[in-house]
Design a protein around this motif. Structure first.
Motif, PDB file in Angstrom:
ATOM      1  N   GLN A 125       0.823  -1.217   0.000  1.00 43.47           N
ATOM      2  CA  GLN A 125       0.000   0.000   0.000  1.00 43.47           C
ATOM      3  C   GLN A 125       0.856   1.267   0.000  1.00 43.47           C
ATOM      4  OE1 GLN A 125      -2.628  -0.676   3.385  1.00 43.47           O
ATOM      5  NE2 GLN A 125      -4.137  -1.606   2.036  1.00 43.47           N
ATOM      6  N   ALA A 126       2.107   1.130  -0.408  1.00 51.14           N
ATOM      7  CA  ALA A 126       3.029   2.260  -0.515  1.00 51.14           C
ATOM      8  C   ALA A 126       4.179   1.838  -1.415  1.00 51.14           C
ATOM      9  CB  ALA A 126       3.560   2.670   0.860  1.00 51.14           C
ATOM     10  N   ASN A 127       4.917   2.806  -1.914  1.00 49.34           N
ATOM     11  CA  ASN A 127       6.149   2.474  -2.615  1.00 49.34           C
ATOM     12  C   ASN A 127       7.175   3.586  -2.441  1.00 49.34           C
ATOM     13  OD1 ASN A 127       5.286   4.459  -4.402  1.00 49.34           O
ATOM     14  ND2 ASN A 127       5.889   3.320  -6.218  1.00 49.34           N
ATOM     15  N   PHE A 128       8.433   3.239  -2.679  1.00 49.24           N
ATOM     16  CA  PHE A 128       9.555   4.166  -2.479  1.00 49.24           C
ATOM     17  C   PHE A 128      10.425   4.165  -3.726  1.00 49.24           C
ATOM     18  CE2 PHE A 128      14.107   4.462  -1.688  1.00 49.24           C
ATOM     19  CZ  PHE A 128      14.228   5.669  -1.015  1.00 49.24           C
ATOM     20  N   HIS A 129      10.877   5.361  -4.108  1.00 46.12           N
ATOM     21  CA  HIS A 129      11.902   5.423  -5.141  1.00 46.12           C
ATOM     22  C   HIS A 129      12.703   6.710  -5.004  1.00 46.12           C
ATOM     23  CE1 HIS A 129       8.661   7.684  -7.174  1.00 46.12           C
ATOM     24  NE2 HIS A 129       9.628   8.292  -7.843  1.00 46.12           N
ATOM     25  N   ILE A 130      13.851   6.730  -5.645  1.00 46.71           N
ATOM     26  CA  ILE A 130      14.753   7.882  -5.616  1.00 46.71           C
ATOM     27  C   ILE A 130      14.794   8.515  -6.995  1.00 46.71           C
ATOM     28  CG2 ILE A 130      17.118   8.663  -5.226  1.00 46.71           C
ATOM     29  CD1 ILE A 130      17.533   6.258  -3.409  1.00 46.71           C
TER      30      ILE A 130
ATOM     31  N   ILE B  34      13.762  11.820  -2.593  1.00 44.91           N
ATOM     32  CA  ILE B  34      13.074  10.541  -2.446  1.00 44.91           C
ATOM     33  C   ILE B  34      11.576  10.780  -2.520  1.00 44.91           C
ATOM     34  CG2 ILE B  34      14.928   9.583  -1.030  1.00 44.91           C
ATOM     35  CD1 ILE B  34      12.974   9.858   1.398  1.00 44.91           C
ATOM     36  N   ASN B  35      10.867   9.762  -2.988  1.00 47.67           N
ATOM     37  CA  ASN B  35       9.405   9.776  -3.059  1.00 47.67           C
ATOM     38  C   ASN B  35       8.863   8.569  -2.322  1.00 47.67           C
ATOM     39  OD1 ASN B  35       8.315  11.924  -4.420  1.00 47.67           O
ATOM     40  ND2 ASN B  35       8.657  11.059  -6.444  1.00 47.67           N
TER      41      ASN B  35
ATOM     42  N   VAL C 179      15.054   8.779   5.076  1.00 49.25           N
ATOM     43  CA  VAL C 179      15.673   8.165   3.897  1.00 49.25           C
ATOM     44  C   VAL C 179      15.983   6.696   4.173  1.00 49.25           C
ATOM     45  CG1 VAL C 179      17.731   8.123   2.440  1.00 49.25           C
ATOM     46  CG2 VAL C 179      16.615  10.297   2.941  1.00 49.25           C
ATOM     47  N   ARG C 180      16.521   6.420   5.354  1.00 45.55           N
ATOM     48  CA  ARG C 180      16.847   5.032   5.704  1.00 45.55           C
ATOM     49  C   ARG C 180      15.591   4.172   5.723  1.00 45.55           C
ATOM     50  NH1 ARG C 180      19.578   0.710   5.014  1.00 45.55           N
ATOM     51  NH2 ARG C 180      19.754  -0.670   6.826  1.00 45.55           N
ATOM     52  N   LYS C 181      14.508   4.674   6.299  1.00 46.16           N
ATOM     53  CA  LYS C 181      13.271   3.896   6.321  1.00 46.16           C
ATOM     54  C   LYS C 181      12.730   3.702   4.907  1.00 46.16           C
ATOM     55  CE  LYS C 181      11.616   4.575  11.001  1.00 46.16           C
ATOM     56  NZ  LYS C 181      10.516   4.976  11.885  1.00 46.16           N
ATOM     57  N   GLY C 182      12.858   4.737   4.082  1.00 44.74           N
ATOM     58  CA  GLY C 182      12.412   4.609   2.702  1.00 44.74           C
ATOM     59  C   GLY C 182      13.176   3.526   1.953  1.00 44.74           C
ATOM     60  N   GLU C 183      14.470   3.474   2.161  1.00 40.17           N
ATOM     61  CA  GLU C 183      15.291   2.449   1.514  1.00 40.17           C
ATOM     62  C   GLU C 183      14.892   1.045   1.986  1.00 40.17           C
ATOM     63  OE1 GLU C 183      19.089   3.878   2.693  1.00 40.17           O
ATOM     64  OE2 GLU C 183      19.367   5.121   0.899  1.00 40.17           O
ATOM     65  N   LEU C 184      14.544   0.920   3.258  1.00 41.54           N
ATOM     66  CA  LEU C 184      14.112  -0.374   3.785  1.00 41.54           C
ATOM     67  C   LEU C 184      12.758  -0.785   3.209  1.00 41.54           C
ATOM     68  CD1 LEU C 184      15.213  -0.072   7.525  1.00 41.54           C
ATOM     69  CD2 LEU C 184      16.209  -1.555   5.767  1.00 41.54           C
TER      70      LEU C 184
ATOM     71  N   LYS D  73       5.201  -3.152   4.539  1.00 38.02           N
ATOM     72  CA  LYS D  73       3.972  -2.435   4.898  1.00 38.02           C
ATOM     73  C   LYS D  73       4.118  -1.752   6.252  1.00 38.02           C
ATOM     74  CE  LYS D  73      -1.030  -3.186   5.307  1.00 38.02           C
ATOM     75  NZ  LYS D  73      -2.116  -4.200   5.195  1.00 38.02           N
ATOM     76  N   ILE D  74       4.713  -2.464   7.223  1.00 37.53           N
ATOM     77  CA  ILE D  74       4.937  -1.887   8.553  1.00 37.53           C
ATOM     78  C   ILE D  74       5.904  -0.716   8.467  1.00 37.53           C
ATOM     79  CG2 ILE D  74       5.934  -2.336  10.823  1.00 37.53           C
ATOM     80  CD1 ILE D  74       4.884  -5.237  10.521  1.00 37.53           C
ATOM     81  N   LEU D  75       6.967  -0.870   7.700  1.00 35.65           N
ATOM     82  CA  LEU D  75       7.956   0.208   7.552  1.00 35.65           C
ATOM     83  C   LEU D  75       7.344   1.435   6.875  1.00 35.65           C
ATOM     84  CD1 LEU D  75      10.996  -1.974   6.505  1.00 35.65           C
ATOM     85  CD2 LEU D  75      10.948  -0.443   8.480  1.00 35.65           C
ATOM     86  N   ALA D  76       6.456   1.210   5.912  1.00 39.45           N
ATOM     87  CA  ALA D  76       5.811   2.327   5.232  1.00 39.45           C
ATOM     88  C   ALA D  76       4.967   3.140   6.203  1.00 39.45           C
ATOM     89  CB  ALA D  76       4.949   1.826   4.076  1.00 39.45           C
ATOM     90  N   ARG D  77       4.258   2.454   7.092  1.00 36.42           N
ATOM     91  CA  ARG D  77       3.457   3.172   8.088  1.00 36.42           C
ATOM     92  C   ARG D  77       4.334   3.862   9.119  1.00 36.42           C
ATOM     93  NH1 ARG D  77       0.830   0.419   5.235  1.00 36.42           N
ATOM     94  NH2 ARG D  77      -1.422   0.369   4.972  1.00 36.42           N
ATOM     95  N   SER D  78       5.460   3.265   9.422  1.00 37.40           N
ATOM     96  CA  SER D  78       6.404   3.908  10.335  1.00 37.40           C
ATOM     97  C   SER D  78       6.966   5.181   9.709  1.00 37.40           C
ATOM     98  CB  SER D  78       7.542   2.938  10.672  1.00 37.40           C
ATOM     99  OG  SER D  78       8.509   3.565  11.485  1.00 37.40           O
ATOM    100  N   PHE D  79       7.283   5.122   8.419  1.00 34.95           N
ATOM    101  CA  PHE D  79       7.755   6.306   7.695  1.00 34.95           C
ATOM    102  C   PHE D  79       6.709   7.407   7.746  1.00 34.95           C
ATOM    103  CE2 PHE D  79       7.920   9.057   4.051  1.00 34.95           C
ATOM    104  CZ  PHE D  79       9.263   9.266   3.789  1.00 34.95           C
TER     105      PHE D  79
END
Length: 278
Positions: free
Chosen positions: A17-22, A86-87, A131-136, A149-155
């Protein structure tokens, strides 16, 4: 130039339910565009110009911006400078749930309704944390989606916390106590389903004064604020009860099914039936 429309269905992993990119350079960014999802971006190096909703804003390292669905924007070079950022993108529902967690109707409404998307400049330590959480998130999306999913909510929780603690809008500071108490009362089902009539009963202020105060402090109207509460309640009923969509609309305080459909789809980007199937 017509804005391109980026869709959550094509870009966001439904399990995370989320995504990360640079984005390593403005040269690689999408021209004028908007989304049907929320986006948090943070400038991690350099500087640039951010064109958003018809205005141009200078941004430098540490700037964090919340992009809402239907904000229209694009990036441009600042003189000869480029930038990297980062996005992290989120389904609408994830953001709405986060607002409920913070239980701060004023700031949540401000994040969603002001003309320009909210932004702050973060200290380097906070940027590094996010940034570190986004990379994870990116790493675990390919390895273990539940952790991603958990990391995305933490971010998201961290990003909203930084924003809430750094928001220095004078209007919010000066919000009258009676309005704060009124907003708490409006969280009750019997009050928000009662609509404007119930709101005016709870307050001894005139209609005109109420409209001005809501506009000043919440950046919305009493009607729109009540509808937001009703829609959140309706969505919860759709996901947790067997009630029909007609029953849900009435239970949430809407007496016109067509109007309910229109507001629901506008707010969540999908019909009530589609949200329930998800």
């Amino acid at each position: 130039m017509q804005a391109a429309v980026l869709k959550a269905a094509a870009l966001i992993d439904p399990e995370v339910q989320a995504n990360f990119h640079i984005e390593y350079s403005i040269k690689h960014t999408t021209p004028l565009h908007r989304h049907d999802y929320y986006e948090v971006f943070i400038i991690t190096a350099g500087k640039c110009i951010h064109h958003i909703n018809g205005e141009a804003h200078y941004m430098e390292k540490g700037t964090m911006v919340f992009i809402r669905p239907d904000d229209t924007h694009w990036y441009d070079f600042y003189d000869d400078s480029d930038c990297q950022f980062i996005n992290v993108n989120f389904y609408k529902e994830v953001i709405e749930d986060a607002f409920k967690y913070f239980a701060n109707p004023v700031v949540a409404q401000k994040l969603k309704s002001v003309g320009m998307p909210p932004s702050i400049v973060l200290p380097s330590s906070d940027v590094e944390t996010l940034v570190r959480k986004g990379e994870l998130i990116h790493l675990y999306t390919t390895l273990e989606k539940k952790k991603a999913k958990i990391l995305a909510r933490s971010f998201l929780t961290d990003a909203l916390t930084y924003y809430f603690f750094n928001d220095q809008n004078e209007n919010d500071k000066l919000m009258p106590q009676w309005l704060d108490a009124l907003l708490l009362e409006l969280q009750k089902k019997e009050n928000f389903t009662g609509g404007l009539e119930r709101l005016y009963t709870l307050s001894d202020h005139s209609v005109g004064h109420m409209n001005r105060v809501f506009k000043q402090h919440l950046h919305t109207t009493p009607t729109a604020y009540i509808n937001q509460l009703r829609l959140g309640y309706a969505k919860n009923l759709l996901l947790t009860t067997p009630l029909s969509i007609l029953e849900v609309s009435y239970e949430a305080g809407f007496d016109n099914l067509s109007h309910f459909y229109h507001l629901f789809k506008k707010n969540y980007g999908a019909s009530p039936g589609k949200i329930r199937r998800r």
